[in-house]
Motif scaffolding. Structure first.
Motif, PDB file in Angstrom:
ATOM      1  N   ALA A 101      38.113  17.549   0.812  1.00 33.52           N
ATOM      2  CA  ALA A 101      37.297  18.755   0.971  1.00 33.52           C
ATOM      3  C   ALA A 101      36.681  18.746   2.359  1.00 33.52           C
ATOM      4  CB  ALA A 101      36.210  18.831  -0.093  1.00 33.52           C
ATOM      5  N   VAL A 102      36.416  19.934   2.892  1.00 35.22           N
ATOM      6  CA  VAL A 102      35.768  20.084   4.190  1.00 35.22           C
ATOM      7  C   VAL A 102      34.575  21.018   4.011  1.00 35.22           C
ATOM      8  CG1 VAL A 102      36.004  20.841   6.582  1.00 35.22           C
ATOM      9  CG2 VAL A 102      37.947  19.769   5.422  1.00 35.22           C
ATOM     10  N   HIS A 103      33.396  20.568   4.395  1.00 35.45           N
ATOM     11  CA  HIS A 103      32.178  21.365   4.299  1.00 35.45           C
ATOM     12  C   HIS A 103      31.616  21.558   5.700  1.00 35.45           C
ATOM     13  CE1 HIS A 103      32.262  20.632  -0.035  1.00 35.45           C
ATOM     14  NE2 HIS A 103      32.465  19.343   0.243  1.00 35.45           N
ATOM     15  N   GLY A 104      31.277  22.776   6.031  1.00 32.14           N
ATOM     16  CA  GLY A 104      30.660  23.076   7.319  1.00 32.14           C
ATOM     17  C   GLY A 104      29.220  23.502   7.132  1.00 32.14           C
ATOM     18  N   ARG A 105      28.340  22.983   7.987  1.00 33.33           N
ATOM     19  CA  ARG A 105      26.928  23.367   7.922  1.00 33.33           C
ATOM     20  C   ARG A 105      26.469  23.731   9.323  1.00 33.33           C
ATOM     21  NH1 ARG A 105      22.332  20.351   8.545  1.00 33.33           N
ATOM     22  NH2 ARG A 105      23.539  18.414   8.472  1.00 33.33           N
ATOM     23  N   THR A 119      28.123  23.838  14.461  1.00 29.67           N
ATOM     24  CA  THR A 119      28.517  23.557  13.087  1.00 29.67           C
ATOM     25  C   THR A 119      28.878  22.085  12.963  1.00 29.67           C
ATOM     26  OG1 THR A 119      29.387  25.801  12.848  1.00 29.67           O
ATOM     27  CG2 THR A 119      30.095  24.170  11.227  1.00 29.67           C
ATOM     28  N   TYR A 121      30.641  19.318  10.556  1.00 25.01           N
ATOM     29  CA  TYR A 121      31.625  19.265   9.480  1.00 25.01           C
ATOM     30  C   TYR A 121      31.546  17.922   8.755  1.00 25.01           C
ATOM     31  CZ  TYR A 121      33.568  23.368  11.739  1.00 25.01           C
ATOM     32  OH  TYR A 121      33.732  24.638  12.283  1.00 25.01           O
ATOM     33  N   ARG A 122      31.573  18.000   7.427  1.00 24.27           N
ATOM     34  CA  ARG A 122      31.604  16.798   6.593  1.00 24.27           C
ATOM     35  C   ARG A 122      32.896  16.802   5.788  1.00 24.27           C
ATOM     36  NH1 ARG A 122      30.211  15.365   1.415  1.00 24.27           N
ATOM     37  NH2 ARG A 122      29.373  17.450   0.979  1.00 24.27           N
ATOM     38  N   LEU A 123      33.713  15.802   6.022  1.00 28.15           N
ATOM     39  CA  LEU A 123      34.994  15.685   5.328  1.00 28.15           C
ATOM     40  C   LEU A 123      34.858  14.688   4.190  1.00 28.15           C
ATOM     41  CD1 LEU A 123      35.657  16.631   8.331  1.00 28.15           C
ATOM     42  CD2 LEU A 123      37.911  15.656   7.932  1.00 28.15           C
ATOM     43  N   GLU A 124      35.168  15.128   2.983  1.00 33.28           N
ATOM     44  CA  GLU A 124      35.233  14.208   1.849  1.00 33.28           C
ATOM     45  C   GLU A 124      36.606  13.554   1.867  1.00 33.28           C
ATOM     46  OE1 GLU A 124      34.257  15.977  -1.888  1.00 33.28           O
ATOM     47  OE2 GLU A 124      32.488  16.994  -1.086  1.00 33.28           O
ATOM     48  N   GLU A 134      33.333   9.569   3.275  1.00 26.79           N
ATOM     49  CA  GLU A 134      33.144  10.803   4.040  1.00 26.79           C
ATOM     50  C   GLU A 134      33.118  10.508   5.528  1.00 26.79           C
ATOM     51  OE1 GLU A 134      29.447  12.582   2.799  1.00 26.79           O
ATOM     52  OE2 GLU A 134      28.303  11.395   4.212  1.00 26.79           O
ATOM     53  N   LYS A 136      31.719  12.552   9.238  1.00 26.27           N
ATOM     54  CA  LYS A 136      31.024  13.698   9.832  1.00 26.27           C
ATOM     55  C   LYS A 136      31.376  13.816  11.301  1.00 26.27           C
ATOM     56  CE  LYS A 136      27.079  13.410   6.702  1.00 26.27           C
ATOM     57  NZ  LYS A 136      25.634  13.173   6.579  1.00 26.27           N
TER      58      LYS A 136
END
Length: 199
Positions: A101-105, A119, A121-124, A134, A136
């Motif tokens: 999964a990839v989450h952007g904050r 931004t 990015y945190r990659l699971e 993870e 970052k």
């Protein structure tokens, strides 16, 4: 004899930056890679004492306005030496992981003149053995389902990083330039002091 002793103490300031850098690098490397390294609190306190002691000795031996600039070069050079040691020794293993999964904050800017919005990015990750879990970064390193090579510290003293991006060369080069500048300032002060004293 007293003149010889004074001369030795002056030259001590010339060899101090290189000697201090070697000591700091060795201390950090031992903490990060040694089989029986000290607890984190002891390592940080010991490193801080090494840096502070080297800077204090430099100021005492070099003195003057040159000593002020020289100690700034020395302090930053020693901190970059710590960074180089960290990047060289801390991530000794590499795992090929699958991005799940990839989450952007978005991190907002803090007013005029502050850093721009960016931004994070945190990659699971799914890695052999379950670690790292993870990663970052400030850019999307891979899409979901892709593989990525991750360098990490098996003892988990520092955060993982993409393979090849924790190379110590940039920090080491900057440290070398600053330490050389501090050494040159000390050498000139020693030379001028020798001329003034007639040695």
């Amino acid at each position: 004899m007293p003149g010889t002793e004074r001369q030795r103490m002056r030259w001590f300031a010339v060899v101090l930056p290189g000697s201090a850098a070697a000591a700091v690098y060795g201390w950090v490397h031992w903490y990060l890679a040694g089989p029986s390294s000290p607890p984190t609190a002891v390592a940080v306190a010991g490193g801080a004492l090494l840096v502070a002691g080297a800077c204090a000795a430099y100021v005492v031996r070099v003195g003057g306005s040159g000593g002020l600039f020289g100690v700034l070069f020395l302090a930053v050079g020693l901190l970059l030496t710590v960074t180089a040691a960290d990047q060289a020794a801390a991530r000794a293993e590499v795992a090929t992981c699958v991005v799940e999964a990839v989450h952007g904050r978005v991190q907002a800017s803090y007013g005029e003149g502050g850093p721009p919005e960016k931004t994070v990015y945190r990659l699971e990750l799914r890695c052999p053995g379950g670690y790292p879990a993870e990663l970052k970064d400030d850019r999307p390193l891979a899409a979901v389902g892709e593989e990525i090579a991750v360098a990490y510290d098996p003892r988990r003293r520092v955060s993982p990083a993409p393979e090849g991006e924790s190379a110590p060369w940039r920090a080491a080069l900057c440290a070398l330039v600053l330490l050389a500048a501090g050494t040159e300032i000390a050498r000139r002060r020693v030379r001028s002091a020798g001329v003034t004293s007639g040695t």
